[in-house]
Design a protein around this motif. Sequence first.
Motif, short mmCIF file in Angstrom:
data_model
loop_
_atom_site.label_atom_id
_atom_site.label_comp_id
_atom_site.label_asym_id
_atom_site.label_seq_id
_atom_site.Cartn_x
_atom_site.Cartn_y
_atom_site.Cartn_z
N ILE A 120 16.97 19.94 5.90
CA ILE A 120 16.32 19.19 4.83
C ILE A 120 16.23 17.71 5.19
CG2 ILE A 120 16.49 18.49 2.42
CD1 ILE A 120 17.81 21.08 1.84
N LEU A 152 3.57 6.87 10.34
CA LEU A 152 3.05 8.23 10.22
C LEU A 152 3.21 8.98 11.53
CD1 LEU A 152 1.72 10.21 8.37
CD2 LEU A 152 -0.49 9.38 9.11
N LEU A 197 5.34 12.35 12.12
CA LEU A 197 4.77 13.55 12.72
C LEU A 197 5.58 14.00 13.93
CD1 LEU A 197 0.95 12.91 12.49
CD2 LEU A 197 2.33 14.55 11.25
N VAL A 202 8.07 7.71 -3.42
CA VAL A 202 8.44 8.51 -2.24
C VAL A 202 9.12 7.62 -1.22
CG1 VAL A 202 7.54 9.95 -0.41
CG2 VAL A 202 6.55 10.08 -2.67
N ALA A 214 0.81 -1.21 0.00
CA ALA A 214 0.00 0.00 0.00
C ALA A 214 0.84 1.26 0.00
CB ALA A 214 -0.93 0.01 1.21
N ALA A 215 2.16 1.11 -0.01
CA ALA A 215 3.02 2.29 0.13
C ALA A 215 3.05 3.10 -1.16
CB ALA A 215 4.44 1.85 0.48
N ASP A 216 3.46 4.35 -1.00
CA ASP A 216 3.69 5.20 -2.16
C ASP A 216 5.11 4.91 -2.63
OD1 ASP A 216 4.40 7.42 -3.80
OD2 ASP A 216 2.59 8.40 -3.06
N VAL A 229 15.33 16.15 7.62
CA VAL A 229 14.13 15.71 8.29
C VAL A 229 13.01 15.40 7.28
CG1 VAL A 229 12.89 17.85 8.64
CG2 VAL A 229 12.89 16.14 10.40
N LEU A 230 13.11 16.03 6.10
CA LEU A 230 12.12 15.72 5.06
C LEU A 230 12.13 14.23 4.75
CD1 LEU A 230 12.23 18.50 2.34
CD2 LEU A 230 10.28 17.72 3.65
N LEU A 232 10.04 12.49 7.22
CA LEU A 232 8.62 12.78 6.97
C LEU A 232 8.11 11.96 5.78
CD1 LEU A 232 7.86 16.57 7.35
CD2 LEU A 232 6.67 14.65 8.35
N MET A 233 8.90 11.97 4.71
CA MET A 233 8.51 11.21 3.51
C MET A 233 8.39 9.73 3.84
SD MET A 233 10.96 13.14 0.82
CE MET A 233 10.85 11.97 -0.51
N TRP A 284 5.26 9.01 5.92
CA TRP A 284 3.99 9.11 5.22
C TRP A 284 3.85 8.00 4.18
CZ3 TRP A 284 3.19 10.21 -0.03
CH2 TRP A 284 1.84 10.35 -0.38
N ALA A 285 4.93 7.74 3.44
CA ALA A 285 4.83 6.83 2.31
C ALA A 285 4.74 5.37 2.72
CB ALA A 285 6.03 7.02 1.38
N SER A 286 5.00 5.06 4.01
CA SER A 286 5.00 3.66 4.42
C SER A 286 3.60 3.08 4.52
CB SER A 286 5.69 3.51 5.78
OG SER A 286 7.04 3.81 5.66
N ALA A 287 2.57 3.92 4.53
CA ALA A 287 1.20 3.46 4.68
C ALA A 287 1.04 2.66 5.97
CB ALA A 287 0.76 2.61 3.49
#
Lengths: 322, 226, 185
Positions: A121, A139, A143, A76, A71-73, A123-124, A127-128, A131-134
Motif C-alpha cells: 500500500i 508524475l 509512474l 491528495v 495547481a496541485a490537487d 507505494v500508493l 503514486l498519489m 500525480w497530485a503535485s501537478a
Amino acid sequence: MNDVSDVALRLAIVFVVFLVAPLLVGQTEHKVMAHMQGRLGPMYAGGFHGWAQLVADGVKFAQKEDVVPAAADRRVFQLAPAVALLPYLLVLVAIPVGPGDGAVGQVIDAGIFFVLAVMGIGVLGSLMAGWASANKFSLLGGLRTAAQLLSYELPMLLAAASVAMAAGTVSLTGILDAFEWWWLPWQIAGALVFFVAGLAELQRPPFDMPVADSEIIFGAYTEYTGLRFALFLLAEYAGIVILCALTTVLFLGGWHGPFGADGLGWLWTLLKTALLAFVVIWLRVSYPRLREDQLQKLAWTTLVPLALAQIALTGIVKVAIN
Amino acid sequence: MHSVAPSVLAAAVADHPGFLSPTGVEIAFVLVGLTTLGAAVITVTTRQLVHAALWLVVALGGLAVEYLLLTAEFIAWVQVLIYVGSIVVLLLFGLMLTRAPIGRSPDADSGNRWIALGVALASAAALVWVVVDAFRTTWIDLEGPAQGSTAVTGAFLFRNWVLPFEALSVLLLAALVGAIVLSRKHDTDTAVRRDTAVRPDTAVRPDPAVRPAPDPADRRGKEEQS
Amino acid sequence: MPPIPGSGLAKGLAVTLRTMTKKTVTAQYPDTQPELPPRSRGVIGLFEENCTVCMLCARECPDWCIYIDSHKETVPPAAPGGRERSRNVLDRFAIDFSLCMYCGICIEVCPFDALFWSPEFEYAETDIHELTHERDKLREWMWTVPEPPALDPGAEEPKEIAAARKTADKLAAQQAQQSEEGGTP
C-alpha cells in the motif's frame, strides 16, 4: 484492564521503535557512507560525532514552510505522506523480535500476507504524491515507482511463498518456530531475491530510478517541503528497517542464534537486522544507479526465474523430507 | 456495490440474538459497511478520474476490514494484497500513463447512467438474494476459533473447491497467454514498420548543410528588443 | 579465462569496505589549521626594509591593486666634499585584496625581495573596503612567511650564494698570494 494496558504498552513500544529505528539507520547511513567515501560525515550536532544530526534535521524540517503548489490537487497532495508512512507502522506491529508470543506487537495468523499486503500500500503514497503535485517530473517519478512495484512485487511474493512452503505456515512466528539452521543454504536464492526485490520496492540505490535526481529532480517528492517531505524520508528509512527485519525473520532465522541464553533471542534479531541495514547502506555506496530498462530486465529475467526455481527446489526438498 | 451484501448480512446477524443489543463488533461492521458503500458510490459518481481510483482503494480496504471483522483474516489480507496493492496500482498506472488531469474531466460521464444504475441494482439484488438464501441463519461464532483462518480456508479450498479453483487458474493462464500473444504480435508489426522506415533508399536523411542557419539580423533585432 | 559473473560486483563492495577502514581525508578546518606549504598563495607580506620604491610591483600588477606613495629625501654626502644623494622613502604601501587575483607577478618582479607569499588566508572582512590592507598589516603578515623549502639534492646553487662564494674565493686567493709574497722576501 490488564489486557488493555498490555496492548497499550506493546503499541507504545512499537511506536517508539518506529520512530527511533529509522533515525538510527539514517545516522548510520550518514556515518558509514561518509567513511566509505573517505569523509567523516556529520561531526558537530550533539557534540559527539554528530549523533544528533537527524534530530537537528527534524527541527529544521519542522520550521520550514509547508508549501502546496497552486495547481496541485490539495487534499491528495496532503494525504500522500501519511499513506506512504502508515503502512510501515502497521507492518512493524506484526514482526516478532523474540521467541514466544511476548515479543511481538500482535500475532497475526496470516503474517506474511499481512506484511506484504500492507507494504504494497505504501507505494500508493508515492503514486498519489506524483500525480497530485501537478509537476511533470513528479508524475514521471510516480509512474516509475508504480512500474517498479509492479515488477518487483511478484518475485518478492514468490520468495516469501517459498519460505511459507518450507515452514508449512504463513504466520511469522510459526515460520520462526519451524526454522532450522540448514534452511539458510536451502533458501539462499529466495533470500537474495527477497532482499533485492525489497530494495527495489523501497527505491533504494541502486534501484532509485524513481527519484533519480539528475533526471527528474526528486521524483514524486519534488514539490514537498517541510514536515511532509520529512515524512517521506522517514517512510524510506522505516522501509529499510522493515525490509531488514522481514528478511531476518523469513530467511535468517530471526531469534535463532548459534549461542546465547534463551532470553537473549531478541538480541539476535536486532543484530541480524542491523547487519542487513548495513548491507543496504553498503550497496548504496558501492553501485551506480540502474537504468529503467535494466531495472525491468533484472526483475523479469533474473529475479522471477530465480524465485520460481527456489520454489521448485523448496517443493522437491519438502517432499523428499516427508 | 459489493458492500451491499455484507451490510445486509450484518443486519441479519444483528437480528438474531436480539436486535436491540448489538455487540461492538456488529456496530463496527455496520459502520464500516456504510463507509464502504459511500466510498463505492463516490467511486462511480465522481468526475475526477484519479479520485475515483483512490475512492476505490477506500472501498476495497473497507471490504478487507469487513472480512477481518468476520474473522476471515486470510481473505482480508489477500484482498489488500491483490486489489489494493496490485490492481489499483495498475489502474492508477494506466490512468496516469494515458490521461489523468487534475480536476474534473467533462467527458468522465457516459450517457448510460440509468442503464448502469439498473445493472448495478440488479446485480446487487441477485447477490443479496443468493447470499441470504444460501446462509439464512448460519452463524459465525466470533468468540470461538477463527473460522476464516489460513488453515481452514486452505483445507476448504483444496478439499471442497479444487475443481473450480483449477478451472479459474486455467482461465487466468489463458488470459495471460492471450495477453502475451497480443502484445508480441504488435511488437513484430512495429519492428517490420521500423525496418521499412530505415531502408536507405526510402529514408530521408537531414542534410546538415541545408539546415537553415539562424538569421543574424533577426537575432540582433531580438536582442535589441530585450 | 572469463571472469566469474558477479566478481565485478564483489570488487565494488570490497573497494568501499576497504575505504571505510582507512583513515579519512577530511580536514576539520576551523578546529585544526591546515598545514600549507611555503609559497602558498594566501596573502602577500611586505618586508619594508628591502623596498626601494622602485614601483615595479605596482606597474606590473594586472589589477592595479597596489598603492604606493613616497617622497624623496636628500642624504648628506657620505664623505666630506662629496655629492648629496637622494633616497626614496616609503609613505604608503597598500594592497587591495578585493582586486588582487593572487597571480604573484609583484612578488616575481620585485628585484629586492621585499614581497613574499604567506600561507595566511583568514582575513575575510564584512566590508569590501576593509580588504585594502596598509603597510603595517602587510608587515605583520611578513612574520608568518615560512622558510622556503630546501633545494632538491643536486640542484643548481642559488645565484646569490654562488656570487658570494666566488667573491670569498677570490678574496681568499688574494690573501694567500699576499701572504706568499710577504713570506718570500
